[in-house]
Design an enzyme around this catalytic site. Sequence first.
Site, PDB file in Angstrom:
ATOM      1  N   ASP A  16      -1.279  -3.836   3.025  1.00  0.00           N
ATOM      2  CA  ASP A  16      -1.420  -4.816   3.762  1.00  0.00           C
ATOM      3  C   ASP A  16      -0.444  -4.849   5.031  1.00  0.00           C
ATOM      4  O   ASP A  16       0.582  -4.002   4.789  1.00  0.00           O
ATOM      5  CB  ASP A  16      -1.310  -6.392   3.148  1.00  0.00           C
ATOM      6  CG  ASP A  16      -2.394  -6.214   2.131  1.00  0.00           C
ATOM      7  OD1 ASP A  16      -3.604  -5.951   2.522  1.00  0.00           O
ATOM      8  OD2 ASP A  16      -2.285  -6.793   1.073  1.00  0.00           O
ATOM      9  N   TYR A  74       4.352   0.805  -7.653  1.00  0.00           N
ATOM     10  CA  TYR A  74       4.776  -0.053  -6.621  1.00  0.00           C
ATOM     11  C   TYR A  74       6.089  -0.733  -7.023  1.00  0.00           C
ATOM     12  O   TYR A  74       6.346  -0.973  -8.057  1.00  0.00           O
ATOM     13  CB  TYR A  74       3.872  -1.190  -6.446  1.00  0.00           C
ATOM     14  CG  TYR A  74       2.605  -0.824  -5.656  1.00  0.00           C
ATOM     15  CD1 TYR A  74       2.770  -1.337  -4.217  1.00  0.00           C
ATOM     16  CD2 TYR A  74       1.460  -0.418  -6.165  1.00  0.00           C
ATOM     17  CE1 TYR A  74       1.415  -1.011  -3.358  1.00  0.00           C
ATOM     18  CE2 TYR A  74       0.444  -0.259  -5.200  1.00  0.00           C
ATOM     19  CZ  TYR A  74       0.355  -0.438  -3.869  1.00  0.00           C
ATOM     20  OH  TYR A  74      -0.516  -0.037  -2.973  1.00  0.00           O
TER      21      TYR A  74
END
Length: 246
Positions: free
Chosen positions: A52, A111
């Site tokens: 994003d 992540y």
Amino acid sequence: MRYKIVIEYDGSDFIGWQKQNHNSNSIQEILEKAIFKFSKQHVIVYGAGRTDAGVHALGQVAHFDLTTDFETYIVRNAINYHLISHAIAVVHVEKTDTDFHARFSAKRRYYLYKIVNRYSPLTIDRNRAWLVHTPLNVENMIKAVCYIKGNHNFSSFRAKCCQSKSPIKTVDNLSITYNHPYIDINISAISFLHHQVRIIVGTLVECGKGYFPPEHIKTIMEANNRSYAGTTAPSYGLYFVKVDYS
């Protein structure tokens, strides 16, 4: 010839990975333009993760096809030459089989979420970590992790706009390391729902603030309702670290 590339970027100034019709400031489109400038070939760059706006990458993986067989160092250097005005860098290039796909061949994605838990504003870590003023009970956050790891219905931890067909995901690893004032949250899975990592982080932070005990995570999980989970953590604290293909 198919090329696999590993990319690093500071996501602060981009709309995210994926191209959008109304905006050309995506990482995908900037890479495609850079490749065209040196190869004179129009390509589609396929990424392992569609990060994003604001999300950073240390090891995003992508692939594209060219009709020319270039040496890998030439591809790396040429792309980077045309990326000089952007906070994007190709750190590795290799040739790969045509059945390799950066997204669909991935076995695990990793992540990292960075939190700085202090009252003073950020300088070096500005736009690179989430500044949380309220003192956090990191021990409770760590206790809450066991309710999130594993195979679950993550409906409570998905964005309303998530287009994934199934909310069932398996979180292989979720760990928290604390070195005051820095809190690092590492998480890995084959794939994630839209905003899943950021909602997990936001929920863990609310647990750390004392809004609910660690075991309440189980209730949130069983509710299968987004409104039960915590806030969505800001995008700028999130890093796409690496991808495993074996």
